[in-house]
Design an enzyme around this catalytic site. Sequence first.
Site, PDB file in Angstrom:
ATOM      1  N   ALA A 298      47.701 -24.842 -52.775  1.00 54.41           N
ATOM      2  CA  ALA A 298      46.280 -24.906 -53.129  1.00 54.41           C
ATOM      3  C   ALA A 298      45.786 -26.337 -53.003  1.00 54.41           C
ATOM      4  O   ALA A 298      46.115 -27.195 -53.815  1.00 54.41           O
ATOM      5  CB  ALA A 298      46.081 -24.403 -54.559  1.00 54.41           C
TER       6      ALA A 298
ATOM      7  N   LYS B  87      51.967 -36.577 -59.907  1.00 56.85           N
ATOM      8  CA  LYS B  87      53.342 -36.085 -59.777  1.00 56.85           C
ATOM      9  C   LYS B  87      53.397 -34.628 -59.333  1.00 56.85           C
ATOM     10  O   LYS B  87      54.231 -34.257 -58.514  1.00 56.85           O
ATOM     11  CB  LYS B  87      54.092 -36.274 -61.103  1.00 56.85           C
TER      12      LYS B  87
ATOM     13  N   THR C  63      47.803 -27.437 -69.071  1.00 58.64           N
ATOM     14  CA  THR C  63      46.395 -27.032 -69.070  1.00 58.64           C
ATOM     15  C   THR C  63      46.243 -25.514 -69.061  1.00 58.64           C
ATOM     16  O   THR C  63      45.141 -25.008 -69.274  1.00 58.64           O
ATOM     17  CB  THR C  63      45.635 -27.606 -67.846  1.00 58.64           C
TER      18      THR C  63
ATOM     19  N   TYR D 148      56.665 -30.417 -43.469  1.00 62.69           N
ATOM     20  CA  TYR D 148      57.706 -29.383 -43.591  1.00 62.69           C
ATOM     21  C   TYR D 148      57.504 -28.298 -42.538  1.00 62.69           C
ATOM     22  O   TYR D 148      58.473 -27.747 -41.998  1.00 62.69           O
ATOM     23  CB  TYR D 148      57.695 -28.777 -44.991  1.00 62.69           C
TER      24      TYR D 148
ATOM     25  N   ASN E  59      59.293 -30.312 -54.398  1.00 61.49           N
ATOM     26  CA  ASN E  59      60.272 -29.383 -54.960  1.00 61.49           C
ATOM     27  C   ASN E  59      60.039 -27.952 -54.478  1.00 61.49           C
ATOM     28  O   ASN E  59      60.985 -27.218 -54.171  1.00 61.49           O
ATOM     29  CB  ASN E  59      60.217 -29.425 -56.491  1.00 61.49           C
TER      30      ASN E  59
ATOM     31  N   GLY F 139      60.908 -27.492 -50.834  1.00 58.93           N
ATOM     32  CA  GLY F 139      62.359 -27.386 -50.728  1.00 58.93           C
ATOM     33  C   GLY F 139      62.860 -26.019 -51.144  1.00 58.93           C
ATOM     34  O   GLY F 139      63.765 -25.444 -50.513  1.00 58.93           O
TER      35      GLY F 139
ATOM     36  N   TYR G 107      43.358 -37.315 -58.246  1.00 55.68           N
ATOM     37  CA  TYR G 107      43.313 -35.906 -57.838  1.00 55.68           C
ATOM     38  C   TYR G 107      43.134 -35.776 -56.335  1.00 55.68           C
ATOM     39  O   TYR G 107      43.879 -35.049 -55.658  1.00 55.68           O
ATOM     40  CB  TYR G 107      42.173 -35.197 -58.575  1.00 55.68           C
TER      41      TYR G 107
ATOM     42  N   ASP H 275      54.595 -22.038 -65.308  1.00 58.55           N
ATOM     43  CA  ASP H 275      53.558 -22.942 -65.797  1.00 58.55           C
ATOM     44  C   ASP H 275      54.152 -23.789 -66.905  1.00 58.55           C
ATOM     45  O   ASP H 275      54.932 -23.279 -67.723  1.00 58.55           O
ATOM     46  CB  ASP H 275      52.368 -22.135 -66.347  1.00 58.55           C
ATOM     47  N   ASN H 276      53.809 -25.076 -66.952  1.00 58.96           N
ATOM     48  CA  ASN H 276      54.273 -25.906 -68.067  1.00 58.96           C
ATOM     49  C   ASN H 276      53.284 -25.902 -69.226  1.00 58.96           C
ATOM     50  O   ASN H 276      53.515 -26.539 -70.255  1.00 58.96           O
ATOM     51  CB  ASN H 276      54.562 -27.342 -67.609  1.00 58.96           C
TER      52      ASN H 276
END
Length: 330
Positions: free
Chosen positions: A120, A97, A41, A165, A105, A108, A151, A37-38
């Site tokens: 999700a 993004k 939020t 994919y 990403n 991949g 969104y 998680d960055n």
Amino acid sequence: MSRQKQKRILITGAAGFLGSHLCDRFITEGFFVIGMDNLITGDLRHIEHLFKLPNFEFYQHDVSKFVHVPGKLDYILHFASPASPIDYLRIPIQTLKVGSLGTHNLLGLAKTKGARILVASTSEVYGDPLVSPQSEEYWGNVNPVGPRGVYDEAKRFQEAMTMAYHNFHGLETRIVRIFNTYGPRMRLNDGRALPTFIAQALRGEELTVFGDGSQTRSFCYVSDQVEGIFRLLLSDYTLPMNIGNPDELTIRQIAEEIITLTGNKSGIRYESLPVDDPKQRRPDISKARQILGWQPTISREEGLERTISYFKQLSSDTLKKGDFTYYNQQ
């Protein structure tokens, strides 16, 4: 269980509402869980109880940038995304993004590791629907350049890339379309109706309803949602699947129920309806019932009581923080 036999799963958005509950579930099921998680939020307090466990690791990382995880991976759950109106209106570029670059990403990474990936998605892919209930075959009614478009279209693109994919590379993929979910660990000021109503009610304020409150939603308690996601991941079904509660009610009705359960005496205040606010939200869960043997089991009254109890445990200072006027009746 030996480390070689233990299944390893990467869960992105791990410090978020749903992500943290998924971490709990997969820990309980005996998986080695890698949370990512960055924290744009998310909140580490949601998963701090897991840090002491030997089968949990956490990486603070933005999946919109290259993602590397050492060792084998059996599964990936991609739940990293702002999911509430107040967030995706505040950070629209990051929302786009994470749905595009972040999904690319992680697909991949899944291809490199030979892992199965579940992404999700959301009922928002249906936009302001012209049919009800919404089945997976409905293509939606979405405004790509409206305020919600960042969104909605991020999630629609995410689904398209995931299927590409699957079809081109033969990747094991799953897509869950999540309808409104609620329960403990929801953010008080995330812009959604339920936590906003509960916070306002507990503070003795009027509950803010947009429009006349006749727009409908269907609320699924978080443990039911997690169970559906768990079953879908382990199933053989590769097309998008709705997971949500088909019990439909109006926004005005849910406000009135919260007023009753909290004993709030202030009533309801009505304001103008936001742009592109969906008039109806009700999932057709026929596929989930038939393929997964899944349907919700927690009644709305029980789920609301649990959620209100969680909010009551928060400090009065926490309950008072922030602007709880929400942007959309999501």
